[in-house]
Design an enzyme around this catalytic site. Structure first.
Site: not given
Ligand code: SAH
Length: 511
Positions: A40, A62, A177
């Protein structure tokens, strides 16, 4: 590992939050044995250095808004690649089961009948605060921590956050996030009764060299983050523990924290200087401008090692010279005993240490770590008429042999190795220099200066914005000859001396 060697097999590996040193031993082994590494965006390139050189690397990076590869495709890729008969390491940032969708991948693998193993990682939820000096629990301040996804704000993919409960837990809340929804998070918590004066800290790219943290309160953090331009990837820490940062922060106090330093050295030599600078908090880019190669003609060295007894003195000026000499000696079927009847001299402690590794402990070391210093010392010891072998770089300066000859010695100046310049990465470096993204450049020999300049097309002015750090007077002279003034020169002409000198550049700077 349980299924060592069996194929197909998938390891779901947590790479940790960024600092390559926070990968687990088991994670490292899984990456090292993989045929295919699927990784990732938030995985440090250094983590992938553990992969075999013939391993296939697949980036499925991502980003928050740009899913390079949708999750379904990643799942299918894992199944397909494993079925082709491979050991696959699926490497994810932090821990694979903490908002890493590792659970979904495990379900896919199970459905496809592919054996797998989960290697937990150090999650950013704990490590990013820790690197910013924030313990997620602390006696008297917080007896729990809750990790929440910022996406839960809207209740789209995840169950909505029960804000009333979160606000009343009394412990630490860590949001991952959460940056895009930061003001919603703060407002929801305050509406649910949390005090607007509650301390909040945001840690961006925690454990990476670029780590940055800002502090505020629930009431003002959205504005503080906007003003400071702090974006994802970041963790938001809400609770009394966030205030401990002012006392407990540690990485930001390192002398070179946040400094971007370019290390120019031979590819296989750079790592010791790099590690030493990183230990002081620096963000290091290695720019290998030198590659060590065999000399144009191997014969002079081969002759010298066959006739080592002919020399009363054997002189080494660098670690590379020592290694090349002993390589040739061993290739001739000989060993350190060939030097038993000779005096041995070295420039600098690193050269002496390399000799010691080959069993030569009684060495005369120049008091100054450069050719002139050693030549002066030797000139006093060498008797007129004695034969001296100097084993060194093909492109070395003539000072040492000339001074020894002046003292009456018979000198064989033998090329033991050659330094070649390499210019891979020079475009990026040029762009970084032009944009002012380089705080310092290290020079550990004259050839690093000349070769770096060659890589930059001879444009010395590109280096004027960075602090140039020289290991010693010879290197400094080479810089000056190119019209460049070093910001600092090491007091002791060693890697350690250079690191001390670089640290002194920013001493006393307000943090
Ligand atoms: N599995 C990961 C989390 C993946 S979700 C883990 O256990 O850490 C991605 C989010 O993690 C980012 O949006 C950010 O909130 C957080 N994150 C990951 N690495 C981070 C880092 N080095 N510093 C701060 N936050 C990070």
């Amino acid at each position: 590992m349980t299924r060592a060697g069996s194929k197909p097999f998938v390891y779901l590996v947590g790479a940790g939050p960024g600092d390559p040193g926070l990968l687990t031993l088991k994670g490292r082994d899984a990456i090292a044995c993989a045929d295919v590494v699927v990784y990732d965006r938030l995985v440090s390139p250094r983590t992938l250095d553990h992969a075999r050189s013939d391993a296939v690397r697949v980036y499925v990076g991502k980003g928050p808004r740009c899913h390079t590869m949708p999750q379904e495709e990643i799942n299918a890729l894992l199944v397909r690649t494993a079925r082709e008969g491979n050991v696959v390491a699926r490497v994810k940032g932090g821990d694979p089961f903490v908002f890493g969708r590792g659970g979904e991948e495990a379900e896919e693998l199970r459905a496809a009948g592919i054996p797998y193993e989960v290697v937990p990682g150090v999650t950013s939820a704990v490590a990013a605060p820790a690197y910013a000096g924030i313990p997620v629990t602390h006696r008297g301040a917080s007896s729990s921590f809750t990790v929440i996804t910022g996406h839960g704000c809207v209740g789209k993919d995840e169950p909505a956050v029960p804000w009333e409960h979160a606000a009343r837990l009394g412990g630490t809340l860590v949001f991952l996030m959460g940056m895009e929804r930061l003001s919603d998070i703060a407002e929801n918590l305050m509406s649910a009764g949390m005090d607007g004066a509650t301390p909040v800290a945001i840690v961006r790219l925690g454990t990476w060299p670029e780590q940055r943290a800002v502090e505020g309160t629930l009431g003002d953090i959205a504005q503080v983050a906007r003003d400071a331009g702090v974006e994802n990837p970041a963790v938001v820490v809400v609770g009394q523990v966030a205030a401990l940062r002012s006392r407990l922060q540690w990485i930001e106090r390192k002398p070179l924290f946040g400094k971007r330093i370019v290390v120019t050295r031979a590819r296989h030599q750079a790592s010791r200087l790099t590690r030493a600078l990183e230990a002081q908090g620096a963000q290091v880019t290695e720019f290998p401008v030198i590659e060590i190669a065999s000399p144009s003609s191997a014969e002079p060295l081969a002759w010298a090692v066959r006739h080592a007894e002919a020399y009363q003195w054997i002189v080494f000026t660098s670690v590379n010279g020592v290694e090349a000499f002993f390589g040739a000696l061993n290739a001739a079927g000989r060993d350190a005993r060939a030097l038993a009847g000779s005096e041995v001299a070295a420039i600098g402690p690193a050269t002496a240490a390399a000799l010691a590794r080959h069993g030569i402990a009684q060495v005369e070391v120049g008091s100054e770590f450069c050719a002139e210093g050693l030549a002066e010392a030797l000139a006093k010891s060498v008797q007129p008429g004695q034969r001296v072998l100097v084993a060194r770089a093909q492109e070395s300066r003539d000072v040492l042999p000339r001074m020894l000859e002046a003292a009456g010695a018979q000198v064989d100046d033998v090329a033991a190795y050659r330094t070649l310049s390499v210019d891979a990465g020079s475009l990026e470096l040029e762009a970084d220099l032009r944009a002012g993204r380089v705080d310092a450049v290290t020079f550990t020999s004259s050839s690093t200066v000349t070769n770096l300049l060659a890589c930059l097309g001879g444009d010395a002015s590109l280096l004027k914005g960075a602090a140039l750090c020289s290991i010693g007077p010879i290197t400094t002279n080479t810089l000056r000859d190119a019209g460049l003034e070093p910001a600092v020169q090491a007091d002791e002409y060693t890697i350690e001396g250079l690191v001390d000198a670089i640290c002194s550049l920013w001493e006393g700077e307000a943090r």
